[in-house]
Scaffold this motif. Sequence first.
Motif, PDB file in Angstrom:
ATOM      1  N   GLY A 168       0.780  -1.224   0.000  1.00  0.00           N
ATOM      2  CA  GLY A 168       0.000   0.000   0.000  1.00  0.00           C
ATOM      3  C   GLY A 168       0.816   1.280   0.000  1.00  0.00           C
ATOM      4  N   LEU A 169       1.928   1.302   0.730  1.00  0.00           N
ATOM      5  CA  LEU A 169       2.771   2.502   0.751  1.00  0.00           C
ATOM      6  C   LEU A 169       3.345   2.789  -0.625  1.00  0.00           C
ATOM      7  CD1 LEU A 169       4.768   2.290   4.111  1.00  0.00           C
ATOM      8  CD2 LEU A 169       2.925   3.872   3.517  1.00  0.00           C
ATOM      9  N   SER A 170       3.759   1.746  -1.335  1.00  0.00           N
ATOM     10  CA  SER A 170       4.282   1.914  -2.684  1.00  0.00           C
ATOM     11  C   SER A 170       3.205   2.450  -3.618  1.00  0.00           C
ATOM     12  CB  SER A 170       4.822   0.588  -3.217  1.00  0.00           C
ATOM     13  OG  SER A 170       5.157   0.678  -4.590  1.00  0.00           O
ATOM     14  N   VAL A 171       1.992   1.914  -3.486  1.00  0.00           N
ATOM     15  CA  VAL A 171       0.873   2.385  -4.305  1.00  0.00           C
ATOM     16  C   VAL A 171       0.595   3.851  -4.024  1.00  0.00           C
ATOM     17  CG1 VAL A 171      -1.611   2.158  -4.708  1.00  0.00           C
ATOM     18  CG2 VAL A 171      -0.197   0.113  -4.496  1.00  0.00           C
ATOM     19  N   LEU A 172       0.558   4.226  -2.767  1.00  0.00           N
ATOM     20  CA  LEU A 172       0.272   5.604  -2.381  1.00  0.00           C
ATOM     21  C   LEU A 172       1.342   6.554  -2.907  1.00  0.00           C
ATOM     22  CD1 LEU A 172      -1.431   7.620  -0.877  1.00  0.00           C
ATOM     23  CD2 LEU A 172      -0.354   6.896   1.270  1.00  0.00           C
ATOM     24  N   ARG A 173       2.608   6.175  -2.768  1.00  0.00           N
ATOM     25  CA  ARG A 173       3.687   7.030  -3.288  1.00  0.00           C
ATOM     26  C   ARG A 173       3.569   7.180  -4.799  1.00  0.00           C
ATOM     27  NH1 ARG A 173       7.051   3.813   0.401  1.00  0.00           N
ATOM     28  NH2 ARG A 173       7.470   5.049   2.290  1.00  0.00           N
ATOM     29  N   HIS A 174       3.196   6.085  -5.474  1.00  0.00           N
ATOM     30  CA  HIS A 174       3.025   6.114  -6.936  1.00  0.00           C
ATOM     31  C   HIS A 174       1.961   7.131  -7.328  1.00  0.00           C
ATOM     32  CE1 HIS A 174       2.637   4.698 -11.051  1.00  0.00           C
ATOM     33  NE2 HIS A 174       1.355   4.429 -10.847  1.00  0.00           N
ATOM     34  N   TRP A 175       0.840   7.125  -6.631  1.00  0.00           N
ATOM     35  CA  TRP A 175      -0.228   8.093  -6.933  1.00  0.00           C
ATOM     36  C   TRP A 175       0.243   9.521  -6.701  1.00  0.00           C
ATOM     37  CZ3 TRP A 175      -4.329   5.101  -3.628  1.00  0.00           C
ATOM     38  CH2 TRP A 175      -4.821   4.019  -4.375  1.00  0.00           C
ATOM     39  N   ARG A 176       0.887   9.752  -5.577  1.00  0.00           N
ATOM     40  CA  ARG A 176       1.305  11.127  -5.257  1.00  0.00           C
ATOM     41  C   ARG A 176       2.369  11.615  -6.244  1.00  0.00           C
ATOM     42  NH1 ARG A 176      -3.253  11.469  -3.090  1.00  0.00           N
ATOM     43  NH2 ARG A 176      -3.458  11.399  -0.813  1.00  0.00           N
ATOM     44  N   GLU A 177       3.283  10.738  -6.621  1.00  0.00           N
ATOM     45  CA  GLU A 177       4.314  11.129  -7.595  1.00  0.00           C
ATOM     46  C   GLU A 177       3.704  11.427  -8.961  1.00  0.00           C
ATOM     47  OE1 GLU A 177       7.011   7.886  -7.505  1.00  0.00           O
ATOM     48  OE2 GLU A 177       7.863   8.427  -5.537  1.00  0.00           O
ATOM     49  N   ALA A 178       2.557  10.786  -9.258  1.00  0.00           N
ATOM     50  CA  ALA A 178       1.858  11.028 -10.522  1.00  0.00           C
ATOM     51  C   ALA A 178       0.985  12.276 -10.453  1.00  0.00           C
ATOM     52  CB  ALA A 178       1.008   9.817 -10.885  1.00  0.00           C
ATOM     53  N   GLY A 179       0.936  12.918  -9.293  1.00  0.00           N
ATOM     54  CA  GLY A 179       0.179  14.156  -9.151  1.00  0.00           C
ATOM     55  C   GLY A 179      -1.219  13.998  -8.604  1.00  0.00           C
ATOM     56  N   SER A 180      -1.607  12.781  -8.215  1.00  0.00           N
ATOM     57  CA  SER A 180      -2.948  12.574  -7.683  1.00  0.00           C
ATOM     58  C   SER A 180      -3.076  13.174  -6.286  1.00  0.00           C
ATOM     59  CB  SER A 180      -3.275  11.077  -7.616  1.00  0.00           C
ATOM     60  OG  SER A 180      -4.500  10.856  -6.942  1.00  0.00           O
ATOM     61  N   THR A 181      -4.166  13.909  -6.068  1.00  0.00           N
ATOM     62  CA  THR A 181      -4.432  14.504  -4.753  1.00  0.00           C
ATOM     63  C   THR A 181      -5.654  13.867  -4.091  1.00  0.00           C
ATOM     64  OG1 THR A 181      -5.764  16.264  -5.774  1.00  0.00           O
ATOM     65  CG2 THR A 181      -3.414  16.714  -5.424  1.00  0.00           C
ATOM     66  N   VAL A 182      -6.076  12.706  -4.595  1.00  0.00           N
ATOM     67  CA  VAL A 182      -7.257  12.045  -4.051  1.00  0.00           C
ATOM     68  C   VAL A 182      -7.084  11.778  -2.554  1.00  0.00           C
ATOM     69  CG1 VAL A 182      -6.348   9.758  -4.663  1.00  0.00           C
ATOM     70  CG2 VAL A 182      -8.813  10.066  -4.331  1.00  0.00           C
ATOM     71  N   PRO A 183      -8.107  12.039  -1.746  1.00  0.00           N
ATOM     72  CA  PRO A 183      -8.008  11.746  -0.311  1.00  0.00           C
ATOM     73  C   PRO A 183      -7.883  10.238  -0.077  1.00  0.00           C
ATOM     74  CG  PRO A 183      -9.860  13.215  -0.770  1.00  0.00           C
ATOM     75  CD  PRO A 183      -9.385  12.703  -2.082  1.00  0.00           C
ATOM     76  N   VAL A 184      -6.951   9.853   0.785  1.00  0.00           N
ATOM     77  CA  VAL A 184      -6.685   8.434   1.031  1.00  0.00           C
ATOM     78  C   VAL A 184      -6.789   8.133   2.524  1.00  0.00           C
ATOM     79  CG1 VAL A 184      -4.990   6.578   0.895  1.00  0.00           C
ATOM     80  CG2 VAL A 184      -5.207   8.212  -0.995  1.00  0.00           C
ATOM     81  N   LEU A 185      -7.653   7.165   2.839  1.00  0.00           N
ATOM     82  CA  LEU A 185      -7.779   6.649   4.194  1.00  0.00           C
ATOM     83  C   LEU A 185      -7.047   5.309   4.243  1.00  0.00           C
ATOM     84  CD1 LEU A 185      -8.976   6.503   7.065  1.00  0.00           C
ATOM     85  CD2 LEU A 185     -11.062   5.544   6.043  1.00  0.00           C
ATOM     86  N   VAL A 186      -5.982   5.244   5.010  1.00  0.00           N
ATOM     87  CA  VAL A 186      -5.148   4.055   5.092  1.00  0.00           C
ATOM     88  C   VAL A 186      -5.693   3.099   6.152  1.00  0.00           C
ATOM     89  CG1 VAL A 186      -2.907   3.267   5.936  1.00  0.00           C
ATOM     90  CG2 VAL A 186      -3.010   5.030   4.190  1.00  0.00           C
ATOM     91  N   LEU A 187      -5.781   1.817   5.778  1.00  0.00           N
ATOM     92  CA  LEU A 187      -6.134   0.746   6.714  1.00  0.00           C
ATOM     93  C   LEU A 187      -4.925  -0.140   6.936  1.00  0.00           C
ATOM     94  CD1 LEU A 187      -9.561  -0.562   5.328  1.00  0.00           C
ATOM     95  CD2 LEU A 187      -9.182   1.175   7.089  1.00  0.00           C
ATOM     96  N   THR A 188      -4.717  -0.570   8.159  1.00  0.00           N
ATOM     97  CA  THR A 188      -3.615  -1.488   8.427  1.00  0.00           C
ATOM     98  C   THR A 188      -3.844  -2.230   9.729  1.00  0.00           C
ATOM     99  OG1 THR A 188      -1.222  -1.700   8.690  1.00  0.00           O
ATOM    100  CG2 THR A 188      -2.256   0.281   9.594  1.00  0.00           C
ATOM    101  N   ALA A 189      -3.313  -3.439   9.777  1.00  0.00           N
ATOM    102  CA  ALA A 189      -3.347  -4.206  11.015  1.00  0.00           C
ATOM    103  C   ALA A 189      -2.169  -3.820  11.907  1.00  0.00           C
ATOM    104  CB  ALA A 189      -3.308  -5.700  10.706  1.00  0.00           C
ATOM    105  N   ARG A 190      -1.254  -3.078  11.332  1.00  0.00           N
ATOM    106  CA  ARG A 190      -0.093  -2.641  12.093  1.00  0.00           C
ATOM    107  C   ARG A 190      -0.510  -1.524  13.038  1.00  0.00           C
ATOM    108  NH1 ARG A 190       3.070  -1.722   6.414  1.00  0.00           N
ATOM    109  NH2 ARG A 190       2.835  -3.843   5.640  1.00  0.00           N
TER     110      ARG A 190
END
Length: 221
Positions: free
Chosen positions: A59-81
Amino acid sequence: MRILVAEDDPRLLVQLDNALQAAGYAVDLADNGVDAAHLGLTRPPDAVVLDLGLPGRDGLSVLRHWREAGSTVPVLVLTARGSWQDKVHGMDAGADDYLAKPFELEELLARLRALLRRASGLAHPVLQHGPLRLDTRTRALQVDGRAVDLTAFEYRLLNTFLHHPGRVLSRAELVEKLYDDAGERDSNTLDVFIARLRRKLPEGSIATVRGQGFKLQAPGA
């Protein structure tokens, strides 16, 4: 409005899909990071529920990919950590909010509503525009103080319009927000739903902008 859910637990994925659709959202689903990364950019949602422990691409890699592509979509992160370090990593990667598993679905829905409001510059769960008053917590609409029933599709349309009052929304944009990932997208049916919604609102509330789309405006404008 459209929500992308990226979660690899099939049981939780179904629960989230059902809860979000019941709350009036169109939903796209991804059970791995590769599909999530692709959907987030090719079919941009209004918000994302993103699990960090996705297979294929985390998920972190996916999120960084979106932000580097310029996406500003709001993201709510889920994790068991549960460690504070994981929260920091998620927020630093571009997350807007964080929810640790297990969680209550009502809390997730409330956090999503808050993210969508902030993205549209709104501060309250009750959206008002002239005589229109839509409570996004209960999906209840009042017009001049009178309760008006909405179908699921009518709610999705009005919710989208109220998050962008005065802005012209194209037919393609509205169709994307109307149907979930399993729905058959037909721009012709958009006219049907627009007509139905117009009959429930004051005359002139939804204007047709020739060659561009539709917009919510003050009645009689």
